[in-house]
Structures are given as structure tokens and as C-alpha cells.
Design an enzyme around this catalytic site. Structure first.
Site, short mmCIF file in Angstrom:
data_model
loop_
_atom_site.label_atom_id
_atom_site.label_comp_id
_atom_site.label_asym_id
_atom_site.label_seq_id
_atom_site.Cartn_x
_atom_site.Cartn_y
_atom_site.Cartn_z
N ASP A 40 1.49 129.67 -6.12
CA ASP A 40 0.81 128.41 -5.83
C ASP A 40 1.78 127.25 -5.64
O ASP A 40 1.37 126.11 -5.45
CB ASP A 40 -0.20 128.07 -6.91
CG ASP A 40 0.44 127.86 -8.28
OD1 ASP A 40 1.67 128.06 -8.39
OD2 ASP A 40 -0.29 127.50 -9.23
N LYS A 195 22.49 93.34 11.28
CA LYS A 195 21.38 94.00 11.96
C LYS A 195 20.05 93.41 11.51
O LYS A 195 19.92 92.88 10.41
CB LYS A 195 21.38 95.51 11.68
CG LYS A 195 21.05 95.88 10.24
CD LYS A 195 21.06 97.38 10.03
CE LYS A 195 20.74 97.70 8.55
NZ LYS A 195 20.80 99.14 8.27
#
Length: 313
Positions: A40, A195
């Protein structure tokens, strides 16, 4: 180094190769541990040797997925329940470190949550390297030994890059302090890339503050994720007359399409540490090991020595 200090080193799945190199440097075997995976998706951790009363060092970077963090938490919990004396998490790359503050409304602070989870699980110390934000150390109530990739990078730079024509650059303003430290210790000039972002991993504009004409540029960063910033900065340096551009960064997150961007960029060389496994083949990428650095830190923690002399800056 023999094991007279009563310590053991164990590794999670993600950092086993680095942990083995750390143990080789220490002269001790990697501890035996079993991580069992279930159908699982769950997994369970168990130690295959006694660690009662021992100091244990658990090596695991918390990248690339939350499974690595969960695995580390289970390793810590199992060590605590097995009566380990001290439990040190050795996290070469501390994931979620870019979530270090509330920079907009209704946002989580992931780095603080991870610190709380590790502390609650039972660590007594953290050894890590080049945190994205230094203040993350303050999120912990246990001692934090913060190492720096500059320790290995500086040696490489001095041996392989002529300093007389070198300029150190940061790909963004946030890395100015880091780049300035390199420039200061190398005795070379520094330039800055400024930037602006549209959103995460998407750059709107970038410009250079400083002169790179006919210079060999060394871009310095801590993390390369999609490589958009570092490659755009390299291209901008070349457009402004740089003779060559190389880059160093401690952590090779390198999410797609980073490898392609690096290969297709104007970068001459991209140098990382092995804080994160980098399985891709990229001709321009070179990996420097930090195994000896972490081994020396572990050795000094065990012998109660200062690790300050391990810091280049």
C-alpha cells in the site's frame, strides 16, 4: 578512525551512497538497518543491530519526495525506541528550506514545520549543509551544525580556475552575501544579476549589475532546481561579453528540464556536491564529494571538538 567513540552511522534509502563514502572516510562500517516496503506504499524501519546507549548518526537528504522525510522520521523514532543515547540527523540537503517565511497571506512555513517534526521525533542534534536561509537554524531547539559547500568548492576553484581573469557572480540579489564571500576570499571582483519573477520557476526579466566584458565568470548559488535562473544568467553573461561562464551550486535538485537546459546553455561547466544523488548524464555537470566534510564533522561531534575550523566562511 576506530569505533571507540561508541557511535554508529546509518543511512536512509536516498543517501546510501554518500553514507557509505562517509563511513569509508571514518573507517567504520555502515550500520545495518532494514526498511521494509508494503504493497500500500507504507514502509517500516528496524535496526538490525543493537544501538542501546550508542550515539547514532542518521544520514538522509529530504529530497526528492516526502517519502524520504517520512523515512527519516521513522528512523529517528525507531532509534529513540531502541534506546539510542544521542540521535543526530545528518541531512546534507534540507528540503522545504525555501519555505522559510510568510511571504504572502495564508501560506505555510514548511521549514519550521519540518524542524518541529524532526525535533518531536527525537533528534538531539542536526548536521546539515548550505541551508537556503541561515535563520532556519533558529527553528530548532537542538544544536545545529551548519556546514558549507565552500569548503570543497574553494579547493577546486583554486586548482582549476585562473584567478587573474575571474569574476564571481550571483544569479539573483538574494545570493549576494554568498557570492561576496567567495569574491572576498578569492580576491576577485563580483557582479550581480537582478531578476524579477512572474511566479515560482518562471523569470520575467534579468539584468547585470557590473562589468563582465572579456572575463571568466563564476556563478555561485546554493540550489539549482529547474536551472532556469542559472542558465539564463549564464546566457546573459555571454551576451554582455563574458569570455566563459562556469557555475557552482551545493545542491543538485535538477528537476526536469534542468539537465537539458544546462546542456543547451552557454555554461562551460556546472559543478555540484553529492548532497543529493544525481543519476542523470549531463556532459557539463561535475560532482564533488562532501563525504570527507561530513565525516570530519561526525568525528568532531563524537570527540566533543569544535567544528568551526571546518568552515571556509
Amino acid at each position: 578512525m576506530n569505533n571507540e567513540n561508541n557511535f554508529s552511522v546509518f543511512s536512509g534509502t536516498n543517501s546510501r551512497y554518500l553514507a557509505e563514502k562517509i563511513c569509508n572516510s571514518l573507517g567504520c562500517p555502515l550500520g545495518r538497518m532494514n526498511i521494509e516496503h508494503f504493497a500500500d506504499g507504507e514502509f517500516a524501519v528496524s535496526y538490525e543491530e543493537s544501538i542501546r546507549g550508542r550515539d547514532v548518526f542518521l544520514v538522509q537528504s529530504t529530497f526528492p519526495s516526502s517519502d524520504n522525510l517520512m523515512e527519516l522520521l521513522l528512523m529517528i523514532d525507531a532509534a529513540k525506541r531502541a534506546s539510542a543515547h544521542y540521535i543526530t540527523a545528518v541531512i546534507p540537503y534540507f528540503g522545504w528550506a525555501r519555505q522559510d517565511r510568510k511571504d504572502k497571506p495564508r501560506v505555510s512555513i514548511g521549514a519550521k514545520l519540518i524542524a518541529d517534526l524532526l525535533s518531536k521525533a527525537g533528534i538531539t542534534r542536526l548536521i546539515t549543509m548550505d541551508l537556503h536561509a541561515d535563520q532556519i537554524q533558529g527553528f530548532f531547539d537542538v544544536p545545529v551544525d551548519h556546514l558549507y559547500g565552500s569548503t570543497v568548492f574553494m579547493e577546486y576553484i583554486r586548482k582549476n580556475m585562473p584567478l587573474e581573469n575571474l569574476v564571481v557572480a550571483t544569479p539573483d540579489v538574494g545570493g549576494t552575501k554568498r557570492a561576496n564571500s567567495y569574491a572576498k576570499h578569492l580576491g576577485v571582483p563580483m557582479v550581480i544579476c537582478h531578476k524579477s519573477r512572474l511566479k515560482a520557476n518562471e523569470i520575467a526579466e534579468m539584468r547585470i549589475i557590473g562589468d563582465v566584458q572579456d572575463k571568466d565568470v563564476l556563478l555561485v548559488d546554493d540550489i539549482v532546481d529547474t536551472a532556469g535562473t542559472i542558465t539564463k544568467a549564464a546566457d546573459l553573461m555571454k551576451e554582455n561579453g563574458a569570455r566563459s561562464v562556469c557555475a557552482i551550486a551545493s545542491h543538485a535538485v535538477m528537476s526536469d528540464p534542468a539537465s537539458m537546459r544546462v546542456d543547451q546553455s552557454t555554461l562551460k561547466e556546472m559543478i555540484f556536491t553529492d548532497s543529493i544523488p544525481y543519476p542523470h548524464k549531463c556532459e557539463k555537470v561535475k560532482i564533488l564529494s562532501v563525504a570527507d566534510l561530513f565525516a570530519e564533522a561526525i568525528k568532531r561531534v563524537c570527540s566533543h571538538e569544535s567544528i568551526t575550523t571546518l568552515y571556509y566562511f
